[in-house]
Design a protein around this motif. Structure first.
Motif, PDB file in Angstrom:
ATOM      1  N   ASN A 107       0.745  -1.202  -0.010  1.00 14.69           N
ATOM      2  CA  ASN A 107      -0.057  -0.045  -0.006  1.00 14.69           C
ATOM      3  C   ASN A 107       0.688   1.204   0.186  1.00 14.69           C
ATOM      4  O   ASN A 107       0.463   2.014  -0.959  1.00 14.69           O
ATOM      5  CB  ASN A 107      -0.888  -0.121   1.136  1.00 14.69           C
ATOM      6  CG  ASN A 107      -2.215  -0.982   1.081  1.00 14.69           C
ATOM      7  OD1 ASN A 107      -1.971  -2.228   1.040  1.00 14.69           O
ATOM      8  ND2 ASN A 107      -3.271  -0.380   0.995  1.00 14.69           N
ATOM      9  N   LEU A 108       1.931   1.255   0.590  1.00 18.77           N
ATOM     10  CA  LEU A 108       2.724   2.371   0.736  1.00 18.77           C
ATOM     11  C   LEU A 108       3.877   2.663  -0.432  1.00 18.77           C
ATOM     12  O   LEU A 108       3.907   3.830  -0.822  1.00 18.77           O
ATOM     13  CB  LEU A 108       3.562   2.250   1.929  1.00 18.77           C
ATOM     14  CG  LEU A 108       3.002   2.429   3.437  1.00 18.77           C
ATOM     15  CD1 LEU A 108       4.143   2.299   4.627  1.00 18.77           C
ATOM     16  CD2 LEU A 108       2.092   3.624   3.796  1.00 18.77           C
ATOM     17  N   GLU A 109       4.116   1.420  -0.938  1.00 25.83           N
ATOM     18  CA  GLU A 109       4.725   1.366  -2.266  1.00 25.83           C
ATOM     19  C   GLU A 109       4.312   0.525  -3.285  1.00 25.83           C
ATOM     20  O   GLU A 109       4.710  -0.550  -3.553  1.00 25.83           O
ATOM     21  CB  GLU A 109       6.328   1.219  -1.809  1.00 25.83           C
ATOM     22  CG  GLU A 109       7.438   1.372  -2.983  1.00 25.83           C
ATOM     23  CD  GLU A 109       8.824   1.066  -2.684  1.00 25.83           C
ATOM     24  OE1 GLU A 109       9.622   1.031  -3.467  1.00 25.83           O
ATOM     25  OE2 GLU A 109       9.024   0.379  -1.642  1.00 25.83           O
ATOM     26  N   PRO A 110       3.129   1.146  -3.913  1.00 26.44           N
ATOM     27  CA  PRO A 110       2.642   0.241  -4.794  1.00 26.44           C
ATOM     28  C   PRO A 110       3.349  -0.297  -6.044  1.00 26.44           C
ATOM     29  O   PRO A 110       3.010  -1.092  -6.759  1.00 26.44           O
ATOM     30  CB  PRO A 110       1.257   0.847  -5.172  1.00 26.44           C
ATOM     31  CG  PRO A 110       1.534   2.427  -4.986  1.00 26.44           C
ATOM     32  CD  PRO A 110       2.756   2.624  -3.880  1.00 26.44           C
ATOM     33  N   SER A 111       4.432   0.652  -6.437  1.00 34.55           N
ATOM     34  CA  SER A 111       5.244   0.150  -7.390  1.00 34.55           C
ATOM     35  C   SER A 111       6.565   0.697  -7.155  1.00 34.55           C
ATOM     36  O   SER A 111       6.733   1.747  -6.273  1.00 34.55           O
ATOM     37  CB  SER A 111       4.868   0.817  -8.953  1.00 34.55           C
ATOM     38  OG  SER A 111       4.733   2.307  -8.811  1.00 34.55           O
TER      39      SER A 111
END
Length: 657
Positions: free
Chosen positions: A51-55
């Motif tokens: 959620n914090l780093e979706p990519s």
């Protein structure tokens, strides 16, 4: 000794919250209900990476910002996770080399959790990048009371057998042994033509066609524990640069997790935190809960600690997931408090609607607030407020039990005298007997100063160093009392047999010598001369300076001593050479050592913590126990004795003369 940094005063109530599973409308409802339930501390961002780093390199903190601010607005403090416990799908897609490999050489795919190799530099870099972002963003936020590194490190991925791990293992071995010949000597590689001429020849101990080298297996366990500890240190260092709040991770002191040596981990924690779930695969899960709490207190150096996770009702991962009867969750919780916990937290707040843990219980169940489970939560919250003054006090213990993860690893090697004999069974049997006698016991590491204890129990300490064995002998010679059980003192820290007869390192202090082991088949028992029975194990034992106090009547060794007593210096040492009910012997040892009896009904446990006496009645019938003072739970005053109803708990602020 490191100062404990509890995140909150009093006896705090907390939970694990996964807002990413719910909509913002539910967040607001949850915050209001948490306030109603008296929740003080909420763990968030435990599984938040995707959620914090979706990519890769794209960070989105809007949702977490809102949740943290929502908790802050409701007066609820945050136990903020680093979010690194499981990698997002993009990481394992871009870098499949981070995936862990099992002992049979199989790559384990993502789709569960902890799908990463502890030695992977790629995973480490990506994880620390995320930690840096989280620490910088929330390091000064007033809602943050505690940092939560990863989650249950090593629960699934402690032992990785990939080539990256192999190279890391070789590096670890070079640091430990320096010279290849020193390693050869330590591992006994002259056996089966295993001698190494170069470090590059050493592999991780994957499954082989036959038995593997036991010394190599133990070193691989040590290495694996150290690798994950190094990962913890790396995350903690980043957090401490951006925040002054305490840092910890949740241990798993429990019957079915054994891969991390928490004695080496404990000094790195600002506060010791443990996860514990009743395990109904055990014969006595409540007794195991008490043992786990005592061991957790041992890791905390006798000071207060946190119960980071427990279940409000059933779990979802055992073959038969039994729910808790009314009052059981409260008794479980107060057992942890009695044995040193100053924070009681649950997994989780709201029961999940989807995912692998959707059938795991929660403080707020699927059925909502008009439920027995919710009312139990409210009752527990009220009790914790009533007994808040207990916080910061220490448990009183006159007895100690030595526990070693290294002995657990080594004693249960592939080739041993009996596969039916396990380390933890001996440990649990000894602790369970002491508990039934009302003897509160510190569970401590070998090598700990023993001088404060009247009685020390050493169950199945198969692997022991010369120094730790000498410390036990010196303790007895100085007037201490020790009880040692079979399969103890057999090998040194290299897993090398101590020649000259068993029990090896403890022959002199115990005054006995065993020529050979004589294990029994499961289900076979032998009669002892004191009227008790033995099982699983016998030894061809003779006394040197000891006196036999019980002998085998039948079985393979009639007339041979089974239990002995030896005067060594100013103290006394007992040896138990078979698996038997320890209660009678430990009653005698405790009495001889001058430990006063608190023995009561089988279903009742009694623990004194500072000025407070906990009487926990797991049975159905009321019990009476000697006590004078105020019961913090009911507000009633007891003069001489307290009556605790079936299933109830009393916490007496004692008036001692």
């Amino acid at each position: 000794m490191k100062t404990v940094r509890m995140p909150l005063p009093g006896i705090s109530l907390g939970c694990d919250y996964n807002p990413e599973q719910w909509s913002p409308d539910v967040w607001r409802e949850d915050a209001a209900l948490m306030r109603q339930a008296g929740v003080d501390l909420v763990a968030v961002n435990i599984f938040g990476w995707s959620n914090l780093e979706p990519s890769p390199g794209e960070y989105r903190f809007d949702d977490l910002d809102e949740v943290v601010e929502l908790m802050h607005a409701h007066g609820i403090r945050v136990n903020l996770g680093t979010g690194t416990s499981s990698p997002p799908p993009w990481l394992t897609t871009l870098h499949p080399e981070v995936l862990p490999v099992t002992a049979d050489g199989t790559v384990r795919f993502p789709g569960g959790r902890q799908a990463w190799c502890p030695s992977s530099p790629v995973f480490r870099k990506r994880a620390l990048d995320l930690v840096e972002r989280v620490a910088q963003r929330y390091g000064g936020h007033p809602a943050v009371a505690l940092w939560h590194v990863s989650n249950e490190l090593g629960c699934h991925n402690a032992l990785c057998y990939c080539e990256t791990s192999a190279e890391a293992f070789r590096t670890w071995l070079r640091g430990r042994y320096r010279e290849i010949e020193t390693l050869n000597e330590a591992w006994g590689t002259s056996f089966w033509s295993q001698r190494y001429s170069d470090w590059s020849e050493i592999r991780v101990p994957r499954l082989a066609l036959s038995l593997r080298n036991p010394a190599q297996l133990v070193d691989f366990q040590r290495f694996s524990s150290d690798e994950l500890l190094d990962h913890y240190r790396a995350e903690a260092a980043i957090l401490r640069r951006s925040s002054e709040k305490p840092v910890t991770t949740n241990f798993m002191v429990t019957a079915h997790i054994r891969n991390l040596d928490y004695w080496s981990w404990a000094p790195e924690m600002d506060v010791i935190a443990n996860d514990h779930y009743l395990d109904h695969r055990l014969g006595d899960p409540v007794a195991e809960l008490s043992f786990a709490a005592d061991l957790t207190r041992g890791l905390a150096g006798g000071r207060p600690w946190m119960l980071m996770e427990q279940a409000a009702g059933a779990v979802n991962w055992q073959p038969h997931n039994l729910t808790k009867a009314p009052g059981e969750m409260i008794r479980n919780s107060l057992t942890h408090v009695a044995r040193g916990a100053d924070s009681i937290c649950f997994f989780q707040w709201r029961a999940s609607a989807q995912g692998a843990e959707k059938f795991h219980s929660a403080m707020l169940p699927h059925a909502g607030t008009d439920t027995v489970a919710w009312r139990e939560v409210l009752k527990l919250s009220d009790i914790l407020d009533r007994i808040a003054e207990v916080a910061g006090t220490e448990v009183e213990s006159e007895a100690a039990l030595l526990f070693s993860w290294e002995s657990w690893w080594s004693a249960e090697g592939e080739a041993r005298p009996s596969q039916a004999v396990t380390y933890l069974d001996q440990v649990h049997a000894s602790h369970r007997a002491l508990r039934s006698l009302g003897v509160t016991t510190d569970v401590i590491a070998p090598g700990t100063d023993l001088s404060r204890y009247k009685l020390v129990v050493v169950p199945g300490l198969y692997m022991v160093s010369d120094a730790d064995a000498q410390a036990i002998a010196d303790y007895v010679a100085g007037g201490g009392h020790v009880v040692v059980t079979f399969f103890s003192g057999i090998v040194d820290e290299r897993d090398r047999i101590r020649l000259g007869g068993y029990p090896g390192a403890f022959r002199d202090v115990l005054g006995v010598l065993a020529e050979e082991f004589a294990p029994l088949l499961p289900g076979v028992t032998v009669e002892l001369s004191d009227g008790s029975a033995g099982s699983l194990w016998t030894e061809r034992l003779r006394v040197t300076t000891a006196t036999g106090i019980a002998h085998y009547v039948d079985g393979p060794l009639p007339g041979v001593p089974a239990i002995t007593r030896n005067r060594h210096g100013e103290g006394v040492a007992w040896y138990v050479a078979t698996a038997t009910d320890m209660t009678g012997l430990l009653r005698e040892a405790a009495t001889t050592a001058g430990i006063g009896s608190r023995e009561t009904a089988d279903d009742v446990e009694v623990v004194r913590r500072g000025a407070y006496l906990f009487v926990i009645n797991h049975g159905a019938e009321p019990v009476e126990y000697p006590a004078t003072g105020e019961d913090l739970v009911t507000g009633k005053h007891s003069d001489g004795s307290v009556t605790v109803e079936g299933g109830g708990v009393a916490v007496i602020r004692e008036e001692r003369k």
